[in-house]
Design an enzyme around this catalytic site. Structure first.
Site, PDB file in Angstrom:
ATOM      1  N   TRP A 316       0.814  -1.218   0.000  1.00 33.91           N
ATOM      2  CA  TRP A 316       0.000   0.000   0.000  1.00 33.91           C
ATOM      3  C   TRP A 316       0.848   1.269   0.000  1.00 33.91           C
ATOM      4  CZ3 TRP A 316      -0.376  -4.076   3.400  1.00 33.91           C
ATOM      5  CH2 TRP A 316      -1.474  -4.938   3.232  1.00 33.91           C
ATOM      6  N   ASP A 317       2.175   1.143  -0.057  1.00 32.06           N
ATOM      7  CA  ASP A 317       3.064   2.294   0.095  1.00 32.06           C
ATOM      8  C   ASP A 317       2.853   2.962   1.448  1.00 32.06           C
ATOM      9  OD1 ASP A 317       5.062   4.079  -0.530  1.00 32.06           O
ATOM     10  OD2 ASP A 317       3.803   5.384  -1.741  1.00 32.06           O
ATOM     11  N   TYR A 318       2.586   2.160   2.469  1.00 27.84           N
ATOM     12  CA  TYR A 318       2.432   2.661   3.832  1.00 27.84           C
ATOM     13  C   TYR A 318       3.775   2.574   4.568  1.00 27.84           C
ATOM     14  CZ  TYR A 318      -2.689   3.182   3.871  1.00 27.84           C
ATOM     15  OH  TYR A 318      -3.987   3.613   3.658  1.00 27.84           O
ATOM     16  N   LYS A 344       1.649   6.910   8.038  1.00 25.07           N
ATOM     17  CA  LYS A 344       0.721   7.379   7.014  1.00 25.07           C
ATOM     18  C   LYS A 344      -0.712   6.954   7.313  1.00 25.07           C
ATOM     19  CE  LYS A 344       3.942   7.451   3.082  1.00 25.07           C
ATOM     20  NZ  LYS A 344       4.241   6.858   1.759  1.00 25.07           N
ATOM     21  N   ARG A 499      -1.896   5.155 -10.152  1.00 24.92           N
ATOM     22  CA  ARG A 499      -2.280   5.758  -8.874  1.00 24.92           C
ATOM     23  C   ARG A 499      -2.750   7.176  -9.140  1.00 24.92           C
ATOM     24  NH1 ARG A 499       2.097   6.051  -4.018  1.00 24.92           N
ATOM     25  NH2 ARG A 499       3.399   6.545  -5.821  1.00 24.92           N
TER      26      ARG A 499
END
Length: 681
Positions: A316-318, A344, A499
């Site tokens: 999740w690009d967290y 985040k 995205r």
């Protein structure tokens, strides 16, 4: 014997006096990017208070010249995110092009300037950006020695530079001519794939450097190696790759955000990022430790002490975007030295500084499953139990922002309804996934601020939706980038990714405001004390209408003993809030948005508040190259249009919120009807 005792007493008195002077000087200054080595962003200065903040005036402003000197193609790819330091009677900061500039703290007049001669065509993946420099004093050097007091900076083109803090001249004994070119050990897709954006960390005669690497380009991406260099010579002393590579193919897990240092313990704390690529982890099964983790290393050797992972097998690009905050916290069961890590997702993890163990329980909870073929998700993720999240973590159709009837604009419903949306940690899919909080936060690189007296943590958060869609490889190879949609090829994976931030056709975020908030969190009690909207639409909306909807907030804030919090936003104002209530008290106009962390210092008896005001190209704000300072008005001075008081709830909104909404809706409807008639014509 008496003479010896007297001599010892004199030495003790002198030493104590020097320590007191150093402590007072440190209190008046801002010697580290985060205020101190632990990144608390707290200042003990109390000259400016809620009672007199309305007397602030613009003291001076300075312009780097980048807006006019640099080629437009380069100048339009800048993010002025620097926080100045006050050291050796100079205010020192770096420009987006890694120029280091020293100003007179009282007048803003330039004292010296160093230019590393960056190329204008690097196309850095994360834009031209430099968040700050680091300061170190060589205690073994004579008091008047060149480079005894020195500055360190990492550059967009992967250099580590050491400068004399008094003159700005390169330190000849450091590396080659004052710089070390970092050996990446791998080829880059293009020169801007790898860069350094955050200030180095310093301690125990070491300087530690992370990196910022392009996202979603390839599976076999460059490793996120953290490097420790000798602060005197520039010699590489150690390297640490956060990612354990056994049985996986991946890179990154780099440290792009600022780090923190506990010099007494000899520890450096790393906020690591996600492995490559962000949104598909089929080639990297397992939790992917020590990515997405707070990692403590011995600063002198790079040896791992402990690691705590905040997101398992991140798709999740967290990643961890913020500097770990080091403080002494009253927990209810005694005071503890802790590491506070905002995320985040809006979580705040509080960890024991010696062991990395959570101070309060963290539960592993089941999260949504059912990913694309080849993906193996973690069945659970860690959730803090004592502290509430800083923002909501689920989005429903009731949260859609509607300013005009659906028959006029249904673009948000049309975008969001088909998406998979099972709440936090819904995996990326080919149908499209709604990710909320978005991959930019929650909290971002600005981090949090901690008041050690009030024992309150303050943080800025953003509220927006990301739409993430996996694209099968046979389709991805034919795709081209589209305006407003980021395409990540994820070479080597069976899927590429797109995205995009969910926005209506009217150019508004699809989620209801506020889009940016400041949050006060009582850590001991485990509750949110207040929330305050930060920012208006004034610099983005037609006719300069200032609707208090907030702006996304990647930048951070500073809290003072005077009871104030200062922050910038994506409109062109520096703001002051009451630390006790969250009430917005004051605004200072800027030449461009201050998407940077402010700082404060005392100079010749006066307290100043300073912020870099250069805008943010990724966010689409107006751009500039200014640094602006405010102080209390002197005799004969009065606040002007550059400084104004907030005298009622809602700021400068004319009339009630309902009237403001009606006015905006009418304007938008009129614009839509005009565009429709024009198309028919």
């Amino acid at each position: 014997m008496a003479l010896r005792r007297d001599a010892i007493a004199i030495v003790v008195i002198v030493a104590h006096g020097l320590l007191v002077q150093a402590a007072v000087a440190s209190a008046r200054a801002w010697p580290q990017w985060g205020g101190d080595a632990g990144g608390t962003r707290f200042s003990p200065l109390a000259q400016i208070t809620p009672a007199n903040v309305d007397k602030l005036v613009r003291a001076w402003d300075y312009h780097t010249g980048d807006s006019t000197v640099r080629p437009p193609a380069a100048a339009l790819r800048t993010k002025f995110e620097a926080t100045p330091l006050l050291i050796d009677d100079s205010l020192v900061f770096c420009s987006p092009f890694n120029e280091v500039i020293a100003l007179d703290p009282g007048t803003g007049v330039e004292k010296w300037r160093f230019d590393p001669k960056l190329a204008n065509d690097l196309r850095p993946a994360n834009r031209y950006a430099c968040r700050g420099v680091a300061h170190w004093v060589d205690a073994q050097a004579p008091a008047d020695a060149v480079c005894r007091s020195r500055l360190f900076m990492g550059t967009v083109d992967a250099r580590l530079i050491a400068l004399d803090a008094r003159t700005g001249r390169p330190c000849a004994g450091f590396g080659v001519g004052g710089e070390v070119r970092i050996d990446l050990g791998t080829d880059l897709l293009w020169p801007g794939e790898f860069q350094i954006t955050s200030a180095p960390a310093v301690g125990r005669n070491m300087v530690v450097v992370g990196s910022s690497i392009a996202d979603n380009q390839r599976v076999a991406a460059p490793p996120g190696t953290v490097r420790g260099f000798d602060a005197r010579t520039g010699a590489l002393r150690w390297s640490f790759d956060p990612l354990i590579h056994d049985g996986i193919t991946a890179g990154h897990a780099n440290v792009w955000a600022p780090m923190s240092v506990d010099d007494e313990r000899g520890l450096v704390f790393l906020p690591t990022s996600s492995p490559s690529p962000d949104f598909f982890g089929g080639a990297r099964p397992g939790d992917n430790r020590h990515s997405d983790s707070v990692v403590a290393l011995r600063i002198e050797t790079g040896a791992l002490v402990w690691s705590f992972q905040t997101t398992h097998h991140d798709v999740w690009d967290y990643d961890l975007p913020a500097q770990p905050t080091l403080a002494r916290l009253e927990t209810g069961q005694g005071a503890r030295d802790v590491v506070m890590q905002p995320t985040k997702q809006g979580f705040v993890f509080v960890l024991d500084r010696d062991t990395g163990a959570p101070i309060w329980p963290v539960e592993e909870r089941a999260v949504p499953q059912g990913a694309v073929d080849g993906e193996r998700l973690s069945p659970t993720q860690p959730f803090p139990t004592h502290l509430p999240p800083l923002l909501a973590q689920r989005f429903t159709s009731e949260d859609i922002f509607r300013v005009v009837p659906r028959f006029v604009d249904s673009s948000c419903e049309d975008q969001l309804a088909p998406l998979r949306n099972d709440g936090l940690y819904t995996p990326p899919t080919t149908q499209g996934t709604l990710i909320y909080p978005m991959t930019g936060g929650g909290v971002n690189w600005g981090g949090a601020a901690f008041d050690p007296v009030r024992q309150i943590l303050y943080a800025n958060v953003s509220r927006a939706i990301h739409i993430v869609r996996l694209i099968p490889r046979d389709q991805a190879d034919r795709m081209r980038s589209q305006p407003g949609i980021e395409l990540g090829l994820q070479r080597g994976a069976p899927f590429a990714v797109t995205r995009a931030i969910a926005m209506s056709k009217l150019g508004l975020l699809c989620n209801r405001p506020p889009w940016g908030e400041m949050v006060a969190l009582d850590l001991k009690a485990g509750k949110v004390l207040w929330r305050s909207t930060v920012g208006t639409t004034e610099d983005r909306a037609p006719l300069g209408l200032a609707f208090k909807w907030g702006t996304p907030l990647v930048n951070g804030l500073v809290v003072t003993a005077g009871g104030l919090i200062f922050t910038g936003a994506m409109d062109a104002y520096l703001r002051a809030f009451d630390a006790g209530s969250g009430e917005e008290l004051w605004q200072g106009r800027l030449p461009a948005p201050g998407v940077a962390n402010p700082m404060t210092y005392q100079w010749k008896g006066e307290q100043y508040v300073v912020i870099a005001a250069g805008g943010h190209s990724e966010a689409g704000t107006t751009l500039g190259d200014g640094v602006v300072a405010f102080r209390l008005a002197r005799v004969g001075e009065s606040p002007s249009l550059w400084s104004r008081t907030i005298d009622r709830p809602g700021g400068r909104l004319a009339g009630s919120a309902m009237m403001a909404g009606f006015v905006l809706a009418a304007l938008l409807l009129a614009w839509w009807q005009w565009r429709r008639r024009r198309r028919r014509a």
